[in-house]
Design a protein around this motif. Structure first.
Motif, PDB file in Angstrom:
ATOM      1  N   VAL A   1     -37.412  28.923 -23.513  1.00 51.34           N
ATOM      2  CA  VAL A   1     -37.654  27.766 -24.378  1.00 51.34           C
ATOM      3  C   VAL A   1     -39.041  27.890 -25.022  1.00 51.34           C
ATOM      4  O   VAL A   1     -39.212  27.626 -26.223  1.00 51.34           O
ATOM      5  CB  VAL A   1     -37.534  26.457 -23.569  1.00 51.34           C
ATOM      6  N   THR A   2     -40.030  28.328 -24.238  1.00 55.67           N
ATOM      7  CA  THR A   2     -41.369  28.515 -24.783  1.00 55.67           C
ATOM      8  C   THR A   2     -41.344  29.498 -25.941  1.00 55.67           C
ATOM      9  O   THR A   2     -41.939  29.258 -26.997  1.00 55.67           O
ATOM     10  CB  THR A   2     -42.305  29.053 -23.680  1.00 55.67           C
TER      11      THR A   2
ATOM     12  N   ALA B   1     -42.943  27.186 -34.149  1.00 54.38           N
ATOM     13  CA  ALA B   1     -44.194  26.440 -34.350  1.00 54.38           C
ATOM     14  C   ALA B   1     -45.255  27.303 -35.027  1.00 54.38           C
ATOM     15  O   ALA B   1     -45.955  26.854 -35.927  1.00 54.38           O
ATOM     16  CB  ALA B   1     -44.716  25.920 -33.016  1.00 54.38           C
ATOM     17  N   MET B   2     -45.378  28.546 -34.577  1.00 49.20           N
ATOM     18  CA  MET B   2     -46.518  29.351 -35.010  1.00 49.20           C
ATOM     19  C   MET B   2     -46.519  29.675 -36.506  1.00 49.20           C
ATOM     20  O   MET B   2     -47.591  29.743 -37.099  1.00 49.20           O
ATOM     21  CB  MET B   2     -46.578  30.636 -34.200  1.00 49.20           C
TER      22      MET B   2
ATOM     23  N   TYR C   1     -47.071  21.980 -25.718  1.00 45.87           N
ATOM     24  CA  TYR C   1     -45.917  22.115 -24.838  1.00 45.87           C
ATOM     25  C   TYR C   1     -45.629  23.562 -24.515  1.00 45.87           C
ATOM     26  O   TYR C   1     -45.110  23.874 -23.445  1.00 45.87           O
ATOM     27  CB  TYR C   1     -44.703  21.404 -25.448  1.00 45.87           C
ATOM     28  N   LEU C   2     -45.967  24.474 -25.422  1.00 43.34           N
ATOM     29  CA  LEU C   2     -45.680  25.861 -25.074  1.00 43.34           C
ATOM     30  C   LEU C   2     -46.763  26.419 -24.153  1.00 43.34           C
ATOM     31  O   LEU C   2     -46.612  27.511 -23.612  1.00 43.34           O
ATOM     32  CB  LEU C   2     -45.440  26.723 -26.321  1.00 43.34           C
TER      33      LEU C   2
ATOM     34  N   PRO D   1     -44.459  26.993 -19.562  1.00 37.55           N
ATOM     35  CA  PRO D   1     -44.507  28.059 -18.554  1.00 37.55           C
ATOM     36  C   PRO D   1     -45.010  27.538 -17.211  1.00 37.55           C
ATOM     37  O   PRO D   1     -44.543  27.973 -16.151  1.00 37.55           O
ATOM     38  CB  PRO D   1     -45.476  29.074 -19.153  1.00 37.55           C
ATOM     39  N   GLY D   2     -45.946  26.581 -17.263  1.00 36.85           N
ATOM     40  CA  GLY D   2     -46.439  25.969 -16.022  1.00 36.85           C
ATOM     41  C   GLY D   2     -45.308  25.299 -15.270  1.00 36.85           C
ATOM     42  O   GLY D   2     -45.210  25.398 -14.042  1.00 36.85           O
ATOM     43  N   LEU D   3     -44.419  24.619 -16.000  1.00 34.69           N
ATOM     44  CA  LEU D   3     -43.262  23.997 -15.352  1.00 34.69           C
ATOM     45  C   LEU D   3     -42.406  25.072 -14.682  1.00 34.69           C
ATOM     46  O   LEU D   3     -41.873  24.867 -13.591  1.00 34.69           O
ATOM     47  CB  LEU D   3     -42.427  23.238 -16.390  1.00 34.69           C
TER      48      LEU D   3
END
Lengths: 322, 653
Positions: free
Chosen positions: B227-228, B235-236, B281-282, B286-288
């Motif tokens: 998802v990231t 986004a980028m 959020y990105l 990854p932290g999640l």
């Protein structure tokens, strides 16, 4: 030196007060939710049995539903959704309340932001009653103020924490901000959008007066300052017009009509100088004129290496601009 | 006799020996030799093995984290007391711009990609990431971009308009010199690198999974990275576009952002935050993924609510694109439109809430082992939930009007970013350190460093909420003593120093443990994901025999009787890999992966020349494209040796 009231939670006007009410609702609900989540986590940690690394995992959950935890999670998610709706409603109703400030009989002001000071133009009434000042906004207590916001260079943001929320001043766009002060006093305001070297000291003041005091102040602002009587001040006036001062600063009723820097017509009546940074004393004034960069590195005003005598004359003249 | 397009014949011997457990250690050694990077100094520039690249990438991002942290410490020293003269506005503005740019572009996003490039093939049961040479290229591009930024800073040309770089302050009229151009090109470097890594991650997750690892059996960390990567992909480009427009405004006098000529200063903010909010959020997702990996291991049970977790991740990725205007509530956009963004910003709390509740349920029903990684996860809960609460406050248009651009926001964003990304990352670091190095980190020092970081963080950042409400704006190089902000600022500085000591202690622990820690077995924590199936540190080939997956936690749910637990039949003397189908991970095809090559490095050098020269002249885009084209042609030039090997594989499947 009292800096003037500058605190978002210490509201002295209806706009800031609505936001403080909203803040209390958010603070209460968010604190309760945070406490509940932490309590659930703490209970889970306390209640769950301990294990040692490498013990075989408990795989019962792979093939068997877990109705208990599922119910708990579903309940928590439902509660979250409901509380979010409460927050949304509170927020929307506050937005509406802010938009409905009665603007009958409002004072119209135009504020233009510059790197790193503010022009304030009073534009209510006929053209011959408009006037301009800098870095100080005077308002009567109890009357709404409608401020039109422009920027002359980069993006700034006008913020008077005790009276209203902030609004950006964006070049090429006109924004509006409405507020009302309900008690006499001095309110500090500051630029809130990063705008370069002296963003930190781009302050201003709002002076709220009783209506008759405001009217008196307004009359004084419309007057042209009298010719200085004192010979030293007269020499100062000549210096002001012959040196580089008049290239940028204006004084109404004199040939000095510069527009690149704050209007100084009634400089002596202002409480602070240098965009709300230093008290308006003779010593500060002299020190500022001689070397502005010592006080505010990066400002657009050049240093003025004057003799003590000339500097004294200049300060004496500026002191007559009541 | 079949002949290749260049007239070559099949290689006489290559591709005949196949892998599998039957061959034992001998086959594994041949495989290691096949996947090894070339030796020596020049070989170092040719490396394409995902572990070598990821290790360099990780170390580089951690160096940038350290530099960004030192800049933060310098800012805290400057703000420790009112009217401090340690730094003037010119230096301070550069320092806070460098801090933000470093942490967002050179640390937070790339460090997550670096960890993913190391872990994903191991966790998915593959021997490499997709596009190994591209992985190398994107690392070099990232490194050169970071070097550009820091060399510029050391030569007093560091960016000075913040990491958000608002025009017109950063535009041609008010941003003199080359400082804004340096910022814009640094962003271009990191965008190229991040976008390429996103493509690599998506393809690795979709096509390189072990047979049997259907999408609904994929580890949650892989879901989070998938998802990231998609979020990065959408986004980028917005910020790449914005920074290119800025460069054009500055270099060739276009007027995208000049209101005097029909441009719009607000356009920058829309483009920037359309990237900038998903960016948050990105960094967080990854932290999640880390947390969803660490909690099951130390609760000794599979995660509760796997499907809800996956859907929440996907929902977070989508919703993150609908929030950007809440960074612009103080502008004169229409009020009704702003209300929509209030609703969207509150909405995103729901998927995050679902995940937090599922983790608590997992802990509640598990059997817990409080090791250092789990401590960091618990720290995450406290900090992130608090940061989420202040996030709700910032979602309200009216409340935001007071706290926007004050220290309240500084407190909030550090609560969500340090709580949501750095604490999980440190937990992950302790968790996978044995896999990276083959040694355990000291548990005792780990607890101390966690305690110092947790206490220091809260002492540093909690007072900033109060400072913001008391009216202290952000991005001020100092403040007058009369405002009465001195005490809380001093406290914040003391907290920042404690936080710094905690981070240093982790560093000391890592260096000491890497040298003389207790040797780690393959699976020191009893974890359930595939990376624990291979040796610590992993062999060059990752897996001598590719595993077959039969459940969500492959090591906890071994193959049922008579079902295969590995696949065999890939060549061992060439880089042959197995790709699988996207949804069900059935074996799909066998592909030859490329040899090590210096061309990714040389192509990155050529690209760097183009990017850096285009700060100074638009013609660099024209002339600089020639060396880039040459290096790319050389990169993809078919070689007779490889063609012969591929032919041999076709002949002896």
């Amino acid at each position: 030196m009292n800096p003037g009231l500058h605190d978002a939670l210490h509201a002295l006007g209806p706009q800031a007060a609505h936001i403080v009410d909203l803040w209390r609702i958010f603070l209460f609900i968010c604190t309760a939710v945070f406490a509940a989540v932490m309590a659930a986590l703490a209970y889970a940690l306390w209640h769950a049995p301990r294990s040692r690394t490498g013990e075989p995992p408990d795989l019962r959950a792979v093939n068997r539903p877990e109705p208990g935890p599922r119910r708990s999670v579903a309940t928590a998610v439902t509660a979250t959704v409901l509380l979010l709706l409460v927050l949304l409603a509170a927020s929307v109703f506050t937005d509406r309340a802010l938009a409905r400030l009665p603007l009958k009989d409002a004072i119209n002001i135009e504020v233009t932001a510059h790197q790193w000071w503010w022009t304030v133009r009073y534009v209510s009434g006929p053209v011959n009653e408009t006037f301009e000042t800098a870095n100080e906004i005077h308002v009567p207590v109890g009357r709404p103020v409608l401020v039109k916001l422009h920027s002359d260079d980069v993006i700034h943001s006008l913020w008077i924490p005790s009276l209203a929320g902030k609004r950006d001043l964006i070049p090429g766009r006109t924004a509006q901000l409405a507020f009302r002060a309900d008690r006499p006093g001095i309110y500090r305001g500051q630029c809130a959008e990063f705008c370069g070297f002296q963003h930190a000291f781009m302050a201003f003041e709002v002076h709220a007066h009783a209506p008759q005091d405001y009217e008196a102040w307004r009359r004084r602002q419309l007057a042209i300052p009298p010719e200085p009587a004192d010979p030293q001040a007269r020499r100062g006036k000549q210096l002001f017009q012959s040196l580089s001062c008049a290239m940028c600063h204006g004084v109404q009723g004199t040939p000095a009509q510069g527009r690149r820097a704050p209007d100084l017509t009634h400089l002596a009546s202002r409480r602070m100088i240098d965009a709300g940074t230093m008290p308006n004393t003779q010593g500060n004034m002299a020190s500022w004129i001689a070397d502005p960069h010592r006080h505010k590195p990066g400002v657009n005003m050049p240093a003025n290496p004057l003799s003590a005598e000339d500097l004294g004359a200049l300060v004496a003249y500026l002191g007559t601009l009541e | 006799m079949s002949v290749g397009p260049l007239g070559e014949k099949p290689h006489p011997t290559k591709g005949r020996q196949k892998d599998g457990l039957a061959g034992g250690e001998l086959v594994a050694r041949v495989l290691d030799e096949t996947w090894r990077d070339p030796p020596g100094f020049f070989g170092w520039f040719c490396a394409v093995n995902h572990k070598s690249i990821a290790r360099r990438f990780l170390v580089t991002t951690l160096v940038f984290f350290a530099l960004g942290g030192l800049l933060a410490a310098a800012m805290r020293l400057q703000l420790a007391r009112p009217g401090n003269t340690l730094m003037g506005p010119d230096l301070y503005n550069q320092v806070f711009s460098m801090h933000g740019t470093t942490m967002m572009f050179l640390f937070a996003v790339p460090v997550m990609q670096a960890v993913a490039i190391y872990l994903l093939p191991l966790m998915l049961g593959a021997r490499a990431t997709a596009f190994p040479r591209l992985t190398a290229y994107s690392y070099w591009i990232f490194l050169f971009g970071g070097l550009l930024l820091y060399l510029a800073f050391l030569s007093n040309a560091g960016p000075e308009s913040g990491w958000f770089n608002y025009v017109p302050l950063a535009g041609p009229e008010y941003g003199a010199g080359k400082r804004s151009d340096i910022w814009a090109q640094t962003v271009t470097f990191t965008e190229v690198s991040a976008l390429l890594d996103a493509v690599i991650i998506i393809c690795t997750v979709f096509k390189m999974r072990a047979p049997g690892m259907a999408l609904n059996r994929m580890p949650l960390y892989a879901w989070a990275m998938l998802v990231t990567a998609f979020t990065i992909l959408f986004a980028m480009p917005a910020v790449a576009l914005a920074s290119s427009m800025l460069i054009m405004d500055r270099l060739v006098a276009t007027h995208f952002f000049n209101p005097g000529e029909g441009g719009d200063a607000l356009l920058w903010q829309h483009l920037f935050w359309f990237f900038g909010h998903p960016e948050v959020y990105l960094i967080f997702m990854p932290g999640l993924g880390f947390i969803s990996t660490i909690i099951p291991t130390f609760a000794r049970r599979p995660i509760f609510g796997y499907t809800a977790m996956v859907l929440s991740l996907v929902a977070t990725g989508f919703l993150s694109f609908g929030l950007w205007v809440h960074h612009m509530f103080a502008t004169n956009l229409p009020d009704l439109g702003k209300t929509f963004f209030t609703a969207a910003s509150l909405l995103i709390a729901i998927p995050t809430g679902v995940q937090i509740f599922c983790w608590i349920a997992t802990l509640w029903t598990g059997r817990l082992d409080f090791r250092t990684p789990l401590l960091y996860v618990l720290g995450f809960f406290f900090i992130l939930v608090l940061g989420g609460m202040t996030g709700l406050m910032l979602a309200s248009v009216s409340l935001d009007a007071q706290v926007h651009d004050t220290y309240f926001v500084v407190a909030h964003l550090h609560y969500v970013l340090i709580g949501g990304a750095v604490f999980p990352l440190f937990g992950a670091f302790h968790y996978w350190f044995p896999k990276f190095t083959g040694r355990m980190m000291s548990e005792r020092v780990g607890r101390w460093s966690f305690g110092l970081m947790f206490a220091g963080f809260n002492i540093a950042f909690f007072p900033m909420h109060l400072l913001g409400l008391q009216g202290m704006p952000r991005r001020v190089y100092t403040y007058p003593a009369e405002m009465g902000w001195g005490g809380l600022n001093l406290l914040a500085t003391a907290g920042a120093v404690t936080l710094l000591v905690g981070i240093l202690l982790t560093l000391v622990n890592a260096v000491r443990s890497a040298r003389s820690g207790v040797p780690a077995p393959a699976d020191p924590w009893g974890g359930g994901t595939l990376e624990w199936a291979t040796a610590s540190p992993p062999r060059m080939c990752n897996f001598p025999a590719l595993p077959v997956v039969h459940g969500r936690d492959p090591l906890w749910q071994p193959a049922p009787p008579e079902a295969p637990d590995h696949v065999a039949g890939l060549a061992i003397d060439v880089r042959e890999v197995l790709t699988t189908t996207v949804a069900e991970a059935r074996p799909d095809s066998r592909m030859m992966f490329p040899e090590s090559s210096p061309w990714p490095f040389l192509a990155a050098v050529a690209t760097t020349v183009l990017f850096v020269a285009s700060i100074f002249t638009p013609w660099a885009v024209v002339w600089g494209a020639i060396p880039v084209a040459i290096t790319l042609v050389a990169w993809f030039w078919p070689r007779p040796k490889e063609a012969a090997e591929e032919l041999a594989l076709e002949k002896t499947p």
